[in-house]
Design an enzyme around this catalytic site. Structure first.
Site, short mmCIF file in Angstrom:
data_model
loop_
_atom_site.label_atom_id
_atom_site.label_comp_id
_atom_site.label_asym_id
_atom_site.label_seq_id
_atom_site.Cartn_x
_atom_site.Cartn_y
_atom_site.Cartn_z
N ARG A 85 0.79 -1.16 -0.01
CA ARG A 85 0.10 -0.01 0.33
C ARG A 85 0.92 1.17 -0.03
NH1 ARG A 85 -3.03 -3.49 3.32
NH2 ARG A 85 -4.90 -4.09 2.38
N ASP A 145 -9.97 -5.44 8.16
CA ASP A 145 -9.25 -5.96 8.96
C ASP A 145 -10.01 -6.55 10.29
OD1 ASP A 145 -6.53 -5.35 7.42
OD2 ASP A 145 -7.95 -3.70 7.63
N ARG A 148 -12.76 -9.17 9.68
CA ARG A 148 -12.30 -10.40 9.22
C ARG A 148 -11.88 -10.92 10.73
NH1 ARG A 148 -11.61 -13.14 4.90
NH2 ARG A 148 -10.36 -14.63 4.87
N HIS A 172 -3.31 -0.03 8.37
CA HIS A 172 -4.26 -0.96 7.30
C HIS A 172 -3.09 -1.23 6.47
CE1 HIS A 172 -7.05 -2.79 4.73
NE2 HIS A 172 -6.90 -1.99 3.69
#
Ligand code: ADP
Length: 310
Positions: A85, A145, A148, A172
């Site tokens: 990212r 996240d 999950r 993240h």
């Protein structure tokens, strides 16, 4: 509620679609450099309204953001296979130098909700460029996240994910921290719940969950090039919390005055989201190991943010 979305690509348009399906916004404006794409997405989503809720969905320019309560920032380059990212950082910084002043000129009272990756650093850039008070600018951070993490813990324990409270904090991305010591079900630490249910959370089970949470985006990108459904629904959920002033606890990314000795870093912590954006931030009680991991995550983000010249 009026919602503006800048960037009508996969993430921005899916957020608009989720807003329509959930009946959260009555007026949605899509703004994109690619005006033909924005028009096409708006029409396509508008055609879903007879099957969902009545909403006006249209493409427009920055002037059409006037009166938006929330503006989602989903513009920029998509993550490519193999990209971290942070690789996206330089490409996206330039985009936001143009977008932020244009949004603020037309929607000066809006909450800015950042979705573009790397989301923590882009949120930091937007916060600094905008000069808005803390809380009015925040990023989707680790909401997915955390979702999950909850889902995988719930599956392991054999209970509903809504009965599991667990958060992923920090970046993240690769350095994110699964806050195991704060994960609970029924007010009981998950390790204890697991033992009581005869489904122990041993090192191997924890490692599997950790890997699965941490690598989820990479696996999806490998299979379909990018991610959009999860984040689109997550953005819509955040906007509903703002609209209804829910004071919902979410792990979202915002500029944080100090965390583990690092000053002014933008990362995810458990935060209360309601009308006006982030209303409060909670200070988790970490284990020593988690404390170190969060500090390392904060340092990664601080360094990345410092590398961007505004
Ligand atoms: P994602 O998967 O993150 O949604 P996409 O590439 O599908 O990524 O969408 C990003 C969108 O952002 C594209 O439609 C692109 O045209 C748009 N975009 C890029 N730069 C700008 C800009 N400066 N202003 C408005 N929109 C932009």
């Amino acid at each position: 509620m009026k919602v503006g979305i800048v960037g009508a690509g996969a993430v921005g348009s899916t957020a608009a679609y989720a807003l329509v399906l959930q009946g959260t916004a009555s007026d949605i404006v899509l703004v994109d450099l690619n005006t033909k794409l924005a028009e096409a997405q708006a029409q396509d989503i508008q055609h879903a309204t007879p099957f969902a809720w009545s909403s006006r969905v249209r493409a427009g320019g920055y002037a059409d953001l006037d009166g938006s309560q929330v503006v989602v920032l989903a513009a920029g380059a998509a993550q490519r296979p193999g990209d971290s990212r942070l690789d996206l950082l330089e490409r996206n910084a330039a985009v936001f130098r143009q977008i932020v002043p244009a949004v603020l000129d037309n929607a000066p009272d809006a909450v800015l909700l950042v979705a573009s990756n790397p989301v923590d650093v882009v949120t930091d850039i937007v916060a600094r460029l905008s000069g808005l008070p803390a809380g009015r600018v925040f990023g989707s951070g680790t909401i997915l996240d955390s979702a999950r993490f909850r889902a995988l813990l719930a599956e392991h324990l054999g209970i509903s994910p809504t009965s599991v409270h667990a958060y992923v904090l920090g970046e993240h991305g690769d350095s994110e921290v699964l806050w195991w010591s704060g994960a609970t079900a029924g007010g009981i630490p998950v390790a204890e719940v697991a033992a009581q249910l005869g489904r122990p959370l041993d090192d191997a089970a924890r490692a599997t969950i950790d890997e699965s949470v941490r690598r989820a985006a990479y696996r999806i990108i490998d299979g379909k090039g990018a991610t959009w459904f999860g984040i689109g629904a997550g953005l819509s959920r955040i906007i509903r919390a703002i609209n209804k002033d829910e004071r919902l606890l979410l792990s979202v990314s915002a500029l944080t005055p100090e965390i583990e000795g690092i000053a002014d870093v933008t990362l995810s912590l458990p935060r209360i989201v309601g009308a006006g954006g982030v209303l409060e931030t909670l200070n988790p009680a970490f284990s020593d190991e988690e404390r170190g991991a969060l500090r390392r995550s904060a340092l990664v983000l601080r360094e990345a943010a410092d590398s961007v010249k505004l």
